[in-house]
Structure formats: C-alpha cells, structure tokens
Design an enzyme around this catalytic site. Structure first.
Site, PDB file in Angstrom:
ATOM      1  N   HIS A  86       0.829  -1.205   0.000  1.00  0.00           N
ATOM      2  CA  HIS A  86       0.000   0.000   0.000  1.00  0.00           C
ATOM      3  C   HIS A  86       0.864   1.255   0.000  1.00  0.00           C
ATOM      4  O   HIS A  86       1.519   1.575   0.997  1.00  0.00           O
ATOM      5  CB  HIS A  86      -0.894  -0.024   1.243  1.00  0.00           C
ATOM      6  CG  HIS A  86      -1.868   1.091   1.318  1.00  0.00           C
ATOM      7  ND1 HIS A  86      -1.929   1.958   2.387  1.00  0.00           N
ATOM      8  CD2 HIS A  86      -2.855   1.473   0.469  1.00  0.00           C
ATOM      9  CE1 HIS A  86      -2.902   2.823   2.200  1.00  0.00           C
ATOM     10  NE2 HIS A  86      -3.479   2.559   1.041  1.00  0.00           N
ATOM     11  N   HIS A 119      -0.597  10.710  -2.747  1.00  0.00           N
ATOM     12  CA  HIS A 119      -1.952  10.352  -2.330  1.00  0.00           C
ATOM     13  C   HIS A 119      -2.886  11.547  -2.189  1.00  0.00           C
ATOM     14  O   HIS A 119      -3.939  11.605  -2.810  1.00  0.00           O
ATOM     15  CB  HIS A 119      -1.912   9.585  -1.002  1.00  0.00           C
ATOM     16  CG  HIS A 119      -3.267   9.189  -0.501  1.00  0.00           C
ATOM     17  ND1 HIS A 119      -4.022   9.993   0.332  1.00  0.00           N
ATOM     18  CD2 HIS A 119      -4.017   8.085  -0.741  1.00  0.00           C
ATOM     19  CE1 HIS A 119      -5.176   9.401   0.595  1.00  0.00           C
ATOM     20  NE2 HIS A 119      -5.200   8.245  -0.048  1.00  0.00           N
TER      21      HIS A 119
END
Length: 289
Positions: free
Chosen positions: A8, A50
């Site tokens: 991740h 992100h």
C-alpha cells in the site's frame, strides 16, 4: 500461499508513503504488487502522491495541481515515516516519483510484479488525469486487453478509482477485468482531505462521496469492473454483498490490511488479494498460522 500481497503506497510502514524508498523496499521484500496513487502536476506530469495537497506528506503546503514536477522534487517527502534511507534507495530529493519514474524502477528490478494505479478524484484536470496515465502506460508497452506492461511484459497493471466515472472513461479502451472499483465508508478524515483543497464545501463533499459509493456498487453490479476494492471495515459491514460478488467470480483486492486477524478473515472469505502497509510481515504471519 495463493494470496497476493500488494504494498500500500509501497512498504509504507518502513519508509514514507509513495516514495522511491517505500517502493524499492516493497519490491526487494518480495511483494506481489505495488499500489500507488496518482495526481497531475501543474505542468501535466502524472505524479505518485496520495493527497490532493502536499501539506501532510512534505515540508511545504499547497495543492499538487499548483506545483510543477520540478517544484515538488525540491520538497522533502520523507517526514511521514522518518527513517534512514539506504544509499541505493535514493537521495532525499529523489524520493518523489512520477509514474514514469516508477516504471523505470520496476524495469530496473526486472521481476514479475503487479502495479495497481489509483486515480485520485475529484481532479481539477478532469479526465486529463486518465489520459496522462494512459500515455505513460502506452510508453511502457501496456496491453489494454491483458494488462501486461514493461519491456518483458513482466508488469501486471490494474487501474483503480473510487469514482465510477473514471472507470467508465477508462473502459472505453481498457478491458473491464483490469478495472477495480474502490469502495469505503464515508468518514470525517476523507471529507477533511477533500475540503482542504478548497474546491468544494463540506456539504458538497459529503454529497459527492455518498454518490460515488452508491454508484460504485451499481457499477460493480452492472458488470463494469472485474475487481472489487472495498476497505476492510466496509467488507465486514457488508459481508453478504462481498460474498455475492465473489460468487459471481469477481476478484477482490481489499485494503488496508495490516492485522493478521483481518487478513485471516478475508482469506477465509475467499479474498485473493490483500493490500497492506506491511506486506512482507503480514505474509509471514499468515504462513505461520
């Protein structure tokens, strides 16, 4: 074991997320795949990051869309997980990567690996973000029917988004089996992240998020995506729906799975892909049980 472990934002428990070091750590630890998030910079470069702003992840403030790639390269993105970066994982000013540079890393390591690209919306550039991603993929020998990329077809690419309209746009040229519809609980932190961009007020953000979840479920039910990507909490709260999707033959890639108890629950449920901040450790813990 048959379960695939995706890192991740890289191995983001050891090095700051979406950095060169985090990606290289994941590859060198043997992760089956890497997950990255992408935005467009002011000068139209697809960059691995992100949040819509750099506030949380760097020593600067402002929207990703307001900076050029060179301006972002001058920022320090190592502070989320302060740690000593090995020399061969790059210098401090080499940690932020464009998507093209991530492909260069995967080519250098030259082993079979998955690459899950999350397209972040809302984007001030609209579908230019998808177009930018597809351009980078085309430059790296991407086959939109099989998902293979890289000089030796060693990279297995899938494309993800919480926004169904993004996947609809991609489905015009990309096999739906390579598309992953992400789903999550609508929580305050997610709302705060989007409000911080200044593009929408809080009420409008809630409306967009609830709509994307409802439309995402509908998109899956209509056969628009071959991969389902709910979070752990959403999966537990909606196990019946997830079971029905699995029985239809859809692939499940669940995030963010860091606890062995969650991982074992998902494997028992029939989930074949887990996205984790600590993929190598989680694999070992499951194999020991």
């Amino acid at each position: 074991m048959d379960t695939l472990f995706y890192a991740h934002r890289g191995s983001s428990h050891k090095f700051s997320e979406n950095t060169r070091a985090a990606y290289l750590q994941a590859i060198d630890e043997g992760a089956d795949g890497i997950e990255c998030d992408v935005h467009l910079t002011q000068d139209g470069i697809v960059v691995c990051h992100h949040d819509p702003t750099v506030d949380r992840t760097s020593d600067a403030t402002g929207l990703v869309s307001g900076f050029t790639l060179s301006q972002m390269k001058a920022m320090d993105f190592t502070g989320v997980i302060p740690s000593l970066i090995p020399e061969d994982y790059g210098r401090e000013n080499e940690q932020l990567l464009s998507l093209a540079e991530l492909f260069e890393i995967l080519e250098e390591r030259s082993r079979p690996i998955g690459l899950a690209i999350e397209i972040k919306h809302p984007s001030p550039f609209g579908h230019l973000l998808e177009d930018g991603v597809l351009k980078v993929l085309a430059d790296n020998h991407f086959d939109p029917s099989t998902g293979t990329a890289g000089s030796k077809s060693q990279i297995a690419v899938t494309l993800m988004s919480f926004e169904p309209e993004s996947l609809r746009y991609l489905s015009r040229t990309v096999n739906k089996d390579l598309l992953c519809q992400l789903i999550t609980e609508v929580d305050a932190s997610w709302v705060d992240e989007l409000v911080s961009t200044g593009q929408m007020g809080r009420a409008a953000v809630y409306e967009v998020l609830y709509r994307s979840v409802a439309e995402g479920i509908e998109f899956i039910d209509q056969g628009g995506a071959g991969i389902i990507g709910p979070g752990v909490a959403w999966t537990r709260a909606n196990e019946k729906i997830v079971r029905e999707w699995l029985e239809r033959g859809l692939t499940a890639r669940i995030w963010t799975v860091d606890r062995p108890a969650d991982a074992q629950y998902l494997v028992n449920l029939g989930v074949s892909q887990l996205t984790s901040n600590r993929p190598a450790e989680l694999r070992r813990e499951l194999e020991q049980n």
